[in-house]
Motif scaffolding. Sequence first.
Motif, PDB file in Angstrom:
ATOM      1  N   TYR A  41      -5.648  31.035  67.905  1.00 23.91           N
ATOM      2  CA  TYR A  41      -6.342  30.979  69.192  1.00 23.91           C
ATOM      3  C   TYR A  41      -6.019  32.223  70.016  1.00 23.91           C
ATOM      4  O   TYR A  41      -6.903  32.857  70.596  1.00 23.91           O
ATOM      5  N   SER A  44      -9.324  28.563  60.032  1.00 24.11           N
ATOM      6  CA  SER A  44      -9.189  28.429  61.478  1.00 24.11           C
ATOM      7  C   SER A  44      -9.384  29.774  62.180  1.00 24.11           C
ATOM      8  O   SER A  44     -10.092  29.867  63.192  1.00 24.11           O
ATOM      9  N   TYR A  59       0.000  22.724  61.512  1.00 22.23           N
ATOM     10  CA  TYR A  59      -1.400  23.069  61.763  1.00 22.23           C
ATOM     11  C   TYR A  59      -1.612  23.473  63.222  1.00 22.23           C
ATOM     12  O   TYR A  59      -2.292  24.463  63.514  1.00 22.23           O
ATOM     13  N   SER A  79      -6.922  24.881  57.831  1.00 19.78           N
ATOM     14  CA  SER A  79      -5.910  25.862  58.199  1.00 19.78           C
ATOM     15  C   SER A  79      -6.352  27.286  57.859  1.00 19.78           C
ATOM     16  O   SER A  79      -6.285  28.189  58.696  1.00 19.78           O
ATOM     17  N   ARG A 109      -2.923  27.012  64.522  1.00 18.28           N
ATOM     18  CA  ARG A 109      -4.171  27.125  65.281  1.00 18.28           C
ATOM     19  C   ARG A 109      -3.931  27.808  66.633  1.00 18.28           C
ATOM     20  O   ARG A 109      -4.762  28.596  67.091  1.00 18.28           O
TER      21      ARG A 109
END
Length: 707
Positions: free
Chosen positions: A350, A183, A342, A180, A346
């Motif tokens: 992203y 990321s 998570y 995490s 993410r």
Amino acid sequence: MKNENERTEEIRERLALGRERLSQIPVEAASILGGKLPSGEQAFLAFADYFAKTAKIIGLFMEEYDLIACGGLEKASEEELAGRNRRLYADVLPGNYEKSYANPRFAVAALGKEYGQMLSFLAAEERSLIAFAYEQDAESMVIRLELFLEVYQMFVCAREEENNLPDPEQVKDTLYWFASDYSEIMLEKNMRATFDWKEDFARKLIMESDLTDLRYLYRFGEYITENERHMARYLNSLPEEKIALMADTFTEGYRIGFAATGKDITKKKSVNIRYFLGFERVVRRAVENFRAMGLNSVIYRAPQSILEGRKLGKNGYYGAIANKQFEYDHEYDQALFYDKRYVNHRLENYRNALESVKELAAVHGGPAVIEGFGEPPFEPEHKEEDLRLNEEQQKLSVLFQSKAGALMNEYVKGEERSFTIIAFPVPEIGDNFEEIFDGVLKINTLDYKLYQGIQQKLIDVLDQARYVRVRGMGRNRTDLRIALHTLADPQKETNFENCVADVNIPVGEVFTSPVLKGTDGKLHVTKVYLAGLKYLDLEIDFRDGMVSDYTCANFDDPEENRKFVRENVLYHHDTLPMGEFAIGTNTTAYVFAEKYGIADILPVLIAEKMGPHFAVGDTCYSHEEDLATYNPDGKRLIAKENEVSALRSTDPGKAYLNCHTDITIPYDELGELAAVHPDGTETMIIRNGRFVLAGCEELNRAFEKQD
């Protein structure tokens, strides 16, 4: 906020401290392994062995980092480089893997299921240090080194303070926060590598190395075998005009892909080249060709870390795969920490990562891919010790892929990008490698004008049909009805695209997006090779165009067969639509493949041209449904969507599946393919594996020569 110099110095200090602590672990573990422990402490022996051996392996990666930093690669002989390369991958090579902690089966047997799965994941993740060592990415090395040390310290403290093992949930939490917390950093690195042509690690090697000195292959950090060396030597032996033919076919296909769909390539500044090592001489020429088109080549490494999106299928440049079973065993390691929190985190990262490169993403043209084929087919062993996504995680995975795909399309618009793919055999294909390579080169450069005319005759008949009927023969149990769109103006509209050698090289198919309602029946192939995996007796049933059932015969347990298909064909979706129906016309490729006995190991790119094929997943026009596409005869293609992709305006999350898997019925398993007209009459196109439609006689010439 620290400036770049301060940040670099901090990373160096952390790396130095981490390495010092790492060097102490084998010594500490040896004292445990060599001592006489009370019976209550015997459990520590296995864990001491794990940390000692894994620390030594990580130490090898650190030594490689030092060698590269001081220019040692340039001084070493090819023999020395080959020895060092093999040593880096020795732990997971067949023969060693059965007693490697990177093997979940061995780790679980030695450490118990709970700890074994987590520590096997950790051992696998640490192997990504090889790539970072060669790229001299100290930050990425520090992140993973500190993770290993943190987990080790948890075991040390638990033993010293409680004479026990640490709480497994605490270990799991540590792995979760690693994934995490880092990321964002790793996604930003990935996006920069994907779109920024100034990130030129691989391109510099390709463009500046002496390609006749095969030592250059070892500078990528990938596993190198005789296969890669043989390929490089073979290409070095070819005349420049042959190299130019390969590269020009590849890059011209990319250019034509833009022109054929009315997209302006002059708006683009970059192209991503993906290929397998050994093919550098062709790639160098391709880089020059793209530069002449005004495109900078971006060439990035296939992911090695779970934070980069490590998968069995390679996406980027790559060398040999040291052990496909190792890759398969760790395909779903994210099951350790994959939860809603998570996934949402993410996705946020992203978007932020894409935002950080939005100007570069906006001028990116898409991928140009050179596939290799010919390695021995991989039939994975399914292990109960492997981590696999549970039902809830599978749904989250589908959700993530859907939203991540939508985000990527927001920054790299589908209606503005294109691609091309071409494939060549690798030396592993066998003793006839050079003959096969030469034959594939000829197939990749067939006269597309000849096929264009024949395929138009197929389309003229198919455009009169209400549906297409396909039946297998012999052992093949296929029995399908494929519903087609209704043409409002047959003089100006068509259902099928006349596909020649542009984005999908070689030539040879007509394809459409079927109407889902009324598309029913069973698709069956006795043997097929998809995305590096071999399937036996693959069956997929359709009801109103959606997958209603599926299985294969790879394993003794029927449930394992269903899991295998669900994971690797349906990609965890409960169902998928039939996104494409096509008729392959490249009989030359089919006969060639039969001659050399390579039909079952051909890539989908060529195999799909060797019979009718069906794709499960998105249509071929994903995110491009509203663009006008015309065939060479001037007719507009109207079959660019189905009932699922039509949801893009009302429910975009359900419109795109972010997968597309082609499955081909070879001619020798094809009994009948007929166009069925609205009045119920039929026009037979293929019977018993041969084209019987008038005007298609030329397609049978290859069969006649074979006979």
